[in-house]
Write a protein that holds these residues in place. Structure first.
Motif, short mmCIF file in Angstrom:
data_model
loop_
_atom_site.label_atom_id
_atom_site.label_comp_id
_atom_site.label_asym_id
_atom_site.label_seq_id
_atom_site.Cartn_x
_atom_site.Cartn_y
_atom_site.Cartn_z
N LYS A 99 80.85 45.95 -11.40
CA LYS A 99 80.59 47.25 -10.76
C LYS A 99 79.22 47.33 -10.09
N PRO A 100 78.15 46.79 -10.71
CA PRO A 100 76.85 46.82 -10.01
C PRO A 100 76.88 46.05 -8.68
N ALA A 101 77.59 44.94 -8.64
CA ALA A 101 77.70 44.16 -7.39
C ALA A 101 78.46 44.95 -6.35
N ALA A 102 79.51 45.66 -6.77
CA ALA A 102 80.28 46.48 -5.85
C ALA A 102 79.44 47.62 -5.29
N LEU A 103 78.64 48.25 -6.17
CA LEU A 103 77.77 49.34 -5.74
C LEU A 103 76.72 48.84 -4.75
N ALA A 104 76.13 47.68 -5.06
CA ALA A 104 75.13 47.10 -4.15
C ALA A 104 75.73 46.79 -2.79
N THR A 105 76.95 46.26 -2.78
CA THR A 105 77.64 45.97 -1.52
C THR A 105 77.90 47.25 -0.75
N LEU A 106 78.36 48.28 -1.44
CA LEU A 106 78.62 49.57 -0.81
C LEU A 106 77.35 50.13 -0.15
N LEU A 107 76.25 50.10 -0.88
CA LEU A 107 74.99 50.66 -0.37
C LEU A 107 74.46 49.84 0.81
N GLY B 45 85.27 47.75 7.33
CA GLY B 45 84.29 48.63 7.95
C GLY B 45 84.10 50.01 7.36
N VAL B 46 84.71 50.30 6.22
CA VAL B 46 84.70 51.67 5.72
C VAL B 46 83.29 52.12 5.30
N ALA B 47 82.59 51.31 4.53
CA ALA B 47 81.25 51.69 4.11
C ALA B 47 80.31 51.80 5.31
N THR B 48 80.43 50.87 6.24
CA THR B 48 79.59 50.90 7.43
C THR B 48 79.92 52.13 8.29
N PHE B 49 81.19 52.47 8.37
CA PHE B 49 81.64 53.69 9.06
C PHE B 49 80.97 54.93 8.45
N LEU B 50 81.00 55.03 7.13
CA LEU B 50 80.43 56.20 6.47
C LEU B 50 78.91 56.26 6.62
N GLY B 51 78.25 55.12 6.46
CA GLY B 51 76.80 55.09 6.63
C GLY B 51 76.37 55.42 8.05
N THR B 52 77.14 54.94 9.02
CA THR B 52 76.86 55.24 10.42
C THR B 52 77.01 56.73 10.70
N ARG C 212 86.11 35.78 -0.16
CA ARG C 212 87.28 35.65 0.71
C ARG C 212 88.47 35.00 0.01
N LYS C 213 88.24 34.48 -1.22
CA LYS C 213 89.32 33.86 -2.00
C LYS C 213 89.64 34.67 -3.25
N ILE C 214 89.14 35.91 -3.29
CA ILE C 214 89.35 36.79 -4.44
C ILE C 214 90.10 38.03 -3.98
N GLY C 215 91.02 38.50 -4.80
CA GLY C 215 91.71 39.76 -4.51
C GLY C 215 92.35 39.78 -3.13
N SER C 216 91.93 40.76 -2.33
CA SER C 216 92.48 40.93 -0.98
C SER C 216 91.87 39.95 0.02
N GLY C 217 90.77 39.30 -0.35
CA GLY C 217 90.06 38.41 0.56
C GLY C 217 89.10 39.15 1.47
N ASN C 218 89.02 40.47 1.31
CA ASN C 218 88.12 41.28 2.12
C ASN C 218 86.68 41.08 1.65
N ILE C 219 85.72 41.34 2.54
CA ILE C 219 84.31 41.10 2.20
C ILE C 219 83.58 42.37 1.79
N GLY C 220 84.30 43.48 1.60
CA GLY C 220 83.68 44.76 1.31
C GLY C 220 83.61 45.10 -0.17
N ALA C 221 83.08 46.30 -0.44
CA ALA C 221 82.81 46.75 -1.80
C ALA C 221 84.06 46.87 -2.66
#
Length: 194
Positions: free
Chosen positions: A50-58, A104-111, A32-41
């Motif tokens: 990149k591996p952390a981003a992929l894990a978050t996405l999945l 919510g984008v990744a959760t939207f797609l997975g749903t 929440r204190k990095i980049g945009s502060g968003n909690i997503g991938a």
């Protein structure tokens, strides 16, 4: 009663902030204190891991899919739709983080993939095509969200139009700042460190 139960369970599952958990576990700091502060991938990717981003996405997409699949197995299609929408809501407004969550984008797609895999793959394809052309994650998300109710209708899944509209509306709401930056040309590109 069953619908309420699966809605609550879906919300709680969706509320798990996998991006924050992964970032902390790997010593990347408070997301929440990095980049945009968003909690997503996308924001995890801004850490350069990149591996952390992929894990978050999945995991973020998986929690929406799991909510749908469990509810469908135990309580049927209406419960699956309710649980999926609730998981998405949980990601955007998680109880564990004081209702300050991701976009919510990744959760939207997975749903969507779990609710109707052709519709989910179409939404993923729209996201990917827009991302390849624009290199802007938010624009890709907005395009996929906006077109999802249209394709739900085109595929004959009129039962999914309302949940698609609900998720699309929240995605646009959560991307309000991104939309402003898109308008003035300052929205960051995919992979740019924050």
């Amino acid at each position: 009663m069953s619908l309420i139960l699966w809605t609550v369970l879906g919300y709680l599952l969706g509320s798990i902030p996998f991006g924050i958990v992964i970032a902390r576990a790997l010593g990347l700091g408070d997301l929440r204190k990095i980049g945009s502060g968003n909690i997503g991938a996308t924001n995890v990717l801004r850490t350069g891991n990149k591996p952390a981003a992929l894990a978050t996405l999945l995991l973020d997409s998986g929690k929406g899919a799991i909510a749908v699949l469990l509810a469908r197995h135990f309580a049927g299609e209406t419960a699956a739709i309710m649980a999926g929408g609730a998981a998405f809501l949980g990601h955007c407004f998680p109880v564990w983080l004081g209702f300050k969550g991701g976009k919510g984008v990744a959760t939207f797609l997975g749903t969507l993939i779990a609710l109707n895999w052709p519709l989910g793959l179409i939404a993923c394809g729209i996201w990917l095509l827009t991302a390849l052309v624009s290199r802007i994650s938010s624009l890709s998300a907005l395009m996929a969200a906006a077109l999802s109710p249209v394709f739900a209708w085109a595929l004959g899944r009129t039962d999914l139009i309302l949940v698609c509209l609900f998720m699309a509306a929240l995605i646009f709401l959560r991307h309000k700042a991104n939309i402003a930056r898109l308008m003035d040309g300052s929205e960051p590109r995919i992979g740019k460190k924050g």
